[in-house]
Design a protein around this motif. Structure first.
Motif, PDB file in Angstrom:
ATOM      1  N   PHE A   1       0.815  -1.216   0.000  1.00  0.00           N
ATOM      2  CA  PHE A   1       0.000   0.000   0.000  1.00  0.00           C
ATOM      3  C   PHE A   1       0.849   1.266   0.000  1.00  0.00           C
ATOM      4  O   PHE A   1       0.372   2.331  -0.405  1.00  0.00           O
ATOM      5  CB  PHE A   1      -0.941  -0.004   1.207  1.00  0.00           C
ATOM      6  N   ALA A   2       2.094   1.179   0.457  1.00  0.00           N
ATOM      7  CA  ALA A   2       2.949   2.364   0.565  1.00  0.00           C
ATOM      8  C   ALA A   2       3.738   2.646  -0.712  1.00  0.00           C
ATOM      9  O   ALA A   2       4.479   3.621  -0.772  1.00  0.00           O
ATOM     10  CB  ALA A   2       3.912   2.202   1.744  1.00  0.00           C
ATOM     11  N   ARG A   3       3.589   1.823  -1.735  1.00  0.00           N
ATOM     12  CA  ARG A   3       4.341   2.038  -2.965  1.00  0.00           C
ATOM     13  C   ARG A   3       3.907   3.296  -3.705  1.00  0.00           C
ATOM     14  O   ARG A   3       4.676   3.874  -4.463  1.00  0.00           O
ATOM     15  CB  ARG A   3       4.209   0.820  -3.877  1.00  0.00           C
ATOM     16  N   VAL A   4       2.663   3.705  -3.516  1.00  0.00           N
ATOM     17  CA  VAL A   4       2.184   4.962  -4.091  1.00  0.00           C
ATOM     18  C   VAL A   4       1.597   5.806  -2.974  1.00  0.00           C
ATOM     19  O   VAL A   4       1.294   5.307  -1.893  1.00  0.00           O
ATOM     20  CB  VAL A   4       1.127   4.718  -5.199  1.00  0.00           C
ATOM     21  N   ALA A   5       1.451   7.097  -3.232  1.00  0.00           N
ATOM     22  CA  ALA A   5       0.872   8.015  -2.240  1.00  0.00           C
ATOM     23  C   ALA A   5      -0.613   8.183  -2.538  1.00  0.00           C
ATOM     24  O   ALA A   5      -0.996   8.763  -3.555  1.00  0.00           O
ATOM     25  CB  ALA A   5       1.592   9.356  -2.292  1.00  0.00           C
ATOM     26  N   TRP A   6      -1.453   7.668  -1.643  1.00  0.00           N
ATOM     27  CA  TRP A   6      -2.894   7.714  -1.833  1.00  0.00           C
ATOM     28  C   TRP A   6      -3.471   9.039  -1.336  1.00  0.00           C
ATOM     29  O   TRP A   6      -3.052   9.564  -0.322  1.00  0.00           O
ATOM     30  CB  TRP A   6      -3.570   6.574  -1.084  1.00  0.00           C
ATOM     31  N   THR A   7      -4.449   9.555  -2.079  1.00  0.00           N
ATOM     32  CA  THR A   7      -5.201  10.734  -1.657  1.00  0.00           C
ATOM     33  C   THR A   7      -6.679  10.443  -1.855  1.00  0.00           C
ATOM     34  O   THR A   7      -7.120  10.173  -2.974  1.00  0.00           O
ATOM     35  CB  THR A   7      -4.809  11.975  -2.471  1.00  0.00           C
ATOM     36  N   ASP A   8      -7.437  10.475  -0.763  1.00  0.00           N
ATOM     37  CA  ASP A   8      -8.868  10.223  -0.857  1.00  0.00           C
ATOM     38  C   ASP A   8      -9.605  11.546  -1.016  1.00  0.00           C
ATOM     39  O   ASP A   8      -9.337  12.509  -0.294  1.00  0.00           O
ATOM     40  CB  ASP A   8      -9.350   9.483   0.393  1.00  0.00           C
ATOM     41  N   THR A   9     -10.518  11.605  -1.973  1.00  0.00           N
ATOM     42  CA  THR A   9     -11.353  12.783  -2.194  1.00  0.00           C
ATOM     43  C   THR A   9     -12.815  12.332  -2.162  1.00  0.00           C
ATOM     44  O   THR A   9     -13.105  11.144  -2.355  1.00  0.00           O
ATOM     45  CB  THR A   9     -11.053  13.446  -3.552  1.00  0.00           C
ATOM     46  N   PRO A  10     -13.743  13.235  -1.947  1.00  0.00           N
ATOM     47  CA  PRO A  10     -15.159  12.835  -1.955  1.00  0.00           C
ATOM     48  C   PRO A  10     -15.594  12.180  -3.263  1.00  0.00           C
ATOM     49  O   PRO A  10     -16.512  11.357  -3.282  1.00  0.00           O
ATOM     50  CB  PRO A  10     -15.892  14.158  -1.730  1.00  0.00           C
ATOM     51  N   GLU A  11     -14.904  12.492  -4.370  1.00  0.00           N
ATOM     52  CA  GLU A  11     -15.301  11.954  -5.673  1.00  0.00           C
ATOM     53  C   GLU A  11     -14.636  10.631  -6.002  1.00  0.00           C
ATOM     54  O   GLU A  11     -15.105   9.917  -6.897  1.00  0.00           O
ATOM     55  CB  GLU A  11     -14.963  12.960  -6.772  1.00  0.00           C
ATOM     56  N   GLY A  12     -13.525  10.297  -5.320  1.00  0.00           N
ATOM     57  CA  GLY A  12     -12.829   9.062  -5.633  1.00  0.00           C
ATOM     58  C   GLY A  12     -11.391   9.071  -5.140  1.00  0.00           C
ATOM     59  O   GLY A  12     -10.840  10.124  -4.810  1.00  0.00           O
ATOM     60  N   MET A  13     -10.790   7.897  -5.088  1.00  0.00           N
ATOM     61  CA  MET A  13      -9.419   7.728  -4.606  1.00  0.00           C
ATOM     62  C   MET A  13      -8.431   7.973  -5.747  1.00  0.00           C
ATOM     63  O   MET A  13      -8.577   7.435  -6.847  1.00  0.00           O
ATOM     64  CB  MET A  13      -9.241   6.307  -4.066  1.00  0.00           C
ATOM     65  N   THR A  14      -7.402   8.786  -5.485  1.00  0.00           N
ATOM     66  CA  THR A  14      -6.339   9.016  -6.459  1.00  0.00           C
ATOM     67  C   THR A  14      -5.014   8.570  -5.862  1.00  0.00           C
ATOM     68  O   THR A  14      -4.908   8.310  -4.658  1.00  0.00           O
ATOM     69  CB  THR A  14      -6.247  10.497  -6.865  1.00  0.00           C
ATOM     70  N   ALA A  15      -3.982   8.483  -6.706  1.00  0.00           N
ATOM     71  CA  ALA A  15      -2.673   8.045  -6.229  1.00  0.00           C
ATOM     72  C   ALA A  15      -1.568   8.661  -7.065  1.00  0.00           C
ATOM     73  O   ALA A  15      -1.714   8.853  -8.271  1.00  0.00           O
ATOM     74  CB  ALA A  15      -2.558   6.525  -6.266  1.00  0.00           C
ATOM     75  N   ASP A  16      -0.454   8.961  -6.406  1.00  0.00           N
ATOM     76  CA  ASP A  16       0.743   9.464  -7.064  1.00  0.00           C
ATOM     77  C   ASP A  16       1.789   8.363  -6.993  1.00  0.00           C
ATOM     78  O   ASP A  16       2.232   7.977  -5.907  1.00  0.00           O
ATOM     79  CB  ASP A  16       1.238  10.726  -6.362  1.00  0.00           C
ATOM     80  N   ALA A  17       2.197   7.851  -8.149  1.00  0.00           N
ATOM     81  CA  ALA A  17       3.148   6.738  -8.191  1.00  0.00           C
ATOM     82  C   ALA A  17       4.596   7.178  -8.075  1.00  0.00           C
ATOM     83  O   ALA A  17       5.502   6.337  -7.975  1.00  0.00           O
ATOM     84  CB  ALA A  17       2.956   5.951  -9.484  1.00  0.00           C
ATOM     85  N   GLY A  18       4.856   8.487  -8.096  1.00  0.00           N
ATOM     86  CA  GLY A  18       6.213   8.975  -7.929  1.00  0.00           C
ATOM     87  C   GLY A  18       7.132   8.542  -9.065  1.00  0.00           C
ATOM     88  O   GLY A  18       6.707   8.340 -10.199  1.00  0.00           O
ATOM     89  N   GLN A  19       8.416   8.351  -8.735  1.00  0.00           N
ATOM     90  CA  GLN A  19       9.418   8.018  -9.744  1.00  0.00           C
ATOM     91  C   GLN A  19       9.649   6.523  -9.892  1.00  0.00           C
ATOM     92  O   GLN A  19      10.266   6.072 -10.860  1.00  0.00           O
ATOM     93  CB  GLN A  19      10.753   8.696  -9.388  1.00  0.00           C
TER      94      GLN A  19
END
Length: 250
Positions: free
Chosen positions: A123-141
């Motif tokens: 779960f820590a491989r990407v940075a998760w951001t939860d929003t009211p509309e849906g879950m997003t993630a930043d995969a970084g480098q």
């Protein structure tokens, strides 16, 4: 009058499904499936390519019930709460979910890569951001998104699967389909499908697969809702022709 159902995808895109207002009661919640792999050095093995499911937080109880889960551990991870359950179905597996305020990311884990440290690492491989509309993630480098698809259950009609057109263009038939206000429709002539044949719709930005079955309403699980005498394929085709708009846009 029309009704617009929307979800924010994992890459911050927006999926929008516009239907007639009197069809909005047929819609369920949006769920997603995403896959990531390393940007460099991938060997295309299960250790290199990993997949997780996305769902509203309101689905937590039904997910735990589906796996026969017994809570094993609960801890804070990366700004959210991580829960780990031992499973009865499938037996000898563990199910874990990272919970945000509105949505959750979840998946199955098997021995030997099912210890708490392995699950946290996944779960820590990407940075998760939860929003009211849906879950997003930043995969970084280190990682990149290799697949994303979202599903919507339509009561009395079937399961609607939506993929971005830019990554699913190979699935578009070479001939013209049946034209509707939202796009073109084809019948999926997959001979391996022994049940009702899926339908494919292609819009300007999405490729959609509708698999017909008598899906229940959210408030009446397990109860048939399709009108007597209406075949699965007919109900699916009718619903697709009534869609006003279906987009997957940045």
């Amino acid at each position: 009058m029309t009704y617009l159902s929307r979800v924010r995808a994992i890459d911050n895109s927006i999926i929008q499904l516009e239907v007639e207002d009197n069809d909005k009661e047929l819609l369920h919640v949006w769920c997603g499936h995403v896959r990531y792999n390393p940007k460099y050095g991938s060997r295309d093995t299960t250790a290199d390519v990993w997949a997780l499911e996305l769902a509203p937080l309101t689905s937590l109880g039904s997910a735990v019930q589906a796996v026969g889960g017994r809570e094993r551990e609960r801890l804070s991870v990366a700004g959210g709460e991580l829960v780990i359950h031992d499973c009865k179905d499938p037996q000898g597996a563990r199910w874990a979910a990272w919970l945000g305020p509105w949505h959750m990311v979840h998946g199955m884990f098997y021995a030997p890569e099912w210890e708490t440290k392995d699950i946290i690492d996944t779960f820590a491989r990407v940075a998760w951001t939860d929003t009211p509309e849906g879950m997003t993630a930043d995969a970084g480098q280190r990682f990149q998104l290799s697949m994303a698809m979202y599903t919507q259950t339509i009561a009395g009609v079937g399961s609607l699967l939506v993929e971005p057109k830019q990554t699913s263009s190979k699935r578009i038939p070479a001939w013209r389909g049946y034209e509707t206000s939202a796009g073109e429709i084809w019948r999926d002539d997959d001979e391996s499908n022994t049940h009702a044949q899926p339908l494919i719709m292609v819009t300007d930005t999405a490729v959609v697969t509708l698999s017909p079955w008598d899906a229940p309403r959210q408030d009446r699980p397990g109860v048939s809702v399709r009108s007597l005498g209406v075949a699965a394929e007919d109900a699916a085709a009718t619903f697709l022709t009534k869609i006003k708009r279906l987009e997957w846009t940045a």
